[in-house]
Design a protein around this motif. Structure first.
Motif, PDB file in Angstrom:
ATOM      1  N   ASN A   1       0.261 -15.266  -0.952  1.00 51.09           N
ATOM      2  CA  ASN A   1       0.478 -14.491   0.271  1.00 51.09           C
ATOM      3  C   ASN A   1      -0.314 -13.178   0.295  1.00 51.09           C
ATOM      4  OD1 ASN A   1       1.926 -13.151  -1.694  1.00 51.09           O
ATOM      5  ND2 ASN A   1       3.689 -12.745  -0.400  1.00 51.09           N
TER       6      ASN A   1
ATOM      7  N   LYS B   1      -0.558 -19.942  -6.840  1.00 57.97           N
ATOM      8  CA  LYS B   1      -0.334 -20.016  -5.394  1.00 57.97           C
ATOM      9  C   LYS B   1       1.000 -19.370  -5.027  1.00 57.97           C
ATOM     10  CE  LYS B   1      -0.301 -23.291  -1.542  1.00 57.97           C
ATOM     11  NZ  LYS B   1      -0.414 -24.717  -1.159  1.00 57.97           N
ATOM     12  N   GLU B   2       2.024 -19.660  -5.794  1.00 56.65           N
ATOM     13  CA  GLU B   2       3.340 -19.093  -5.508  1.00 56.65           C
ATOM     14  C   GLU B   2       3.351 -17.572  -5.703  1.00 56.65           C
ATOM     15  OE1 GLU B   2       7.845 -19.245  -7.285  1.00 56.65           O
ATOM     16  OE2 GLU B   2       6.672 -21.094  -7.321  1.00 56.65           O
ATOM     17  N   ALA B   3       2.740 -17.107  -6.774  1.00 59.79           N
ATOM     18  CA  ALA B   3       2.783 -15.682  -7.095  1.00 59.79           C
ATOM     19  C   ALA B   3       1.846 -14.835  -6.231  1.00 59.79           C
ATOM     20  CB  ALA B   3       2.452 -15.473  -8.573  1.00 59.79           C
TER      21      ALA B   3
ATOM     22  N   ALA C   1      -0.363 -24.107  -9.072  1.00 64.75           N
ATOM     23  CA  ALA C   1       0.833 -23.916  -8.241  1.00 64.75           C
ATOM     24  C   ALA C   1       1.499 -22.578  -8.546  1.00 64.75           C
ATOM     25  CB  ALA C   1       1.818 -25.064  -8.443  1.00 64.75           C
ATOM     26  N   ASP C   2       1.511 -22.188  -9.817  1.00 63.35           N
ATOM     27  CA  ASP C   2       2.094 -20.898 -10.195  1.00 63.35           C
ATOM     28  C   ASP C   2       1.332 -19.748  -9.554  1.00 63.35           C
ATOM     29  OD1 ASP C   2       3.873 -22.348 -11.747  1.00 63.35           O
ATOM     30  OD2 ASP C   2       2.854 -21.886 -13.651  1.00 63.35           O
TER      31      ASP C   2
END
Length: 157
Positions: free
Chosen positions: A111, A106-108, A103-104
């Motif tokens: 995009n 994916k967030e960082a 998740a970390d």
């Protein structure tokens, strides 16, 4: 994020859960055992998995990641549990770090998975390519953990 990237992150999380399931009942003592014929233990493998993804992301992006520099001396290629110190993350800490890492990431980086950077020595030039490689690498370490558990069980018999 497109569907292909969503699938990639679902796979990353799924494979990570396989690692975490494999070590769910491993005791702190078992995580430190290096059976005869092995060079590392379960705790080292967990730290190495965590470090490897960030090292390759850093290799592609040339950006500093969230991994403390000490991780390289504890879990980098060619290291061993002999390199551990009192500050080396515990089994529980590593499990928590591994659980949140997909998740970390994916967030960082979610995009910009397809942003092209200068290719690495393996030809990877996107974070997407890095994640594909690190998922494979994680599978190799899952097998190492399974083998270590067998070696530990055999030692107890």
């Amino acid at each position: 994020m497109n569907q292909r990237h969503e699938v990639l992150f679902r796979q990353l999380e799924s494979y990570r859960n396989e690692i975490l399931d494999a070590v769910e009942n491993v005791t702190i003592e078992e995580a430190e055992v290096i059976p005869k014929g092995y060079s590392n233990n379960i705790r080292w493998n967990l730290g190495h998995i965590f470090l490897d993804q960030y090292l390759w992301i850093q290799a592609v992006t040339k950006e500093k990641t969230v991994v403390p520099d000490e991780f390289n001396k504890w879990f980098g290629f060619g290291t061993s549990p002999a390199d551990f110190s009192a500050e080396t993350p515990s089994l529980g800490d590593l499990k928590r770090m591994l659980k949140s890492q997909p998740a970390d990431i994916k967030e960082a980086y979610g995009n910009r998975l397809e942003v092209e950077y200068k290719p690495t020595e393996l030809g990877m030039q996107t974070i997407e390519q890095v994640l594909i490689r690190t998922i494979f690498h994680e599978g190799m370490h899952l097998q190492a953990i399974i083998d270590l558990k067998k070696g530990i069980k055999a030692m107890k018999q």
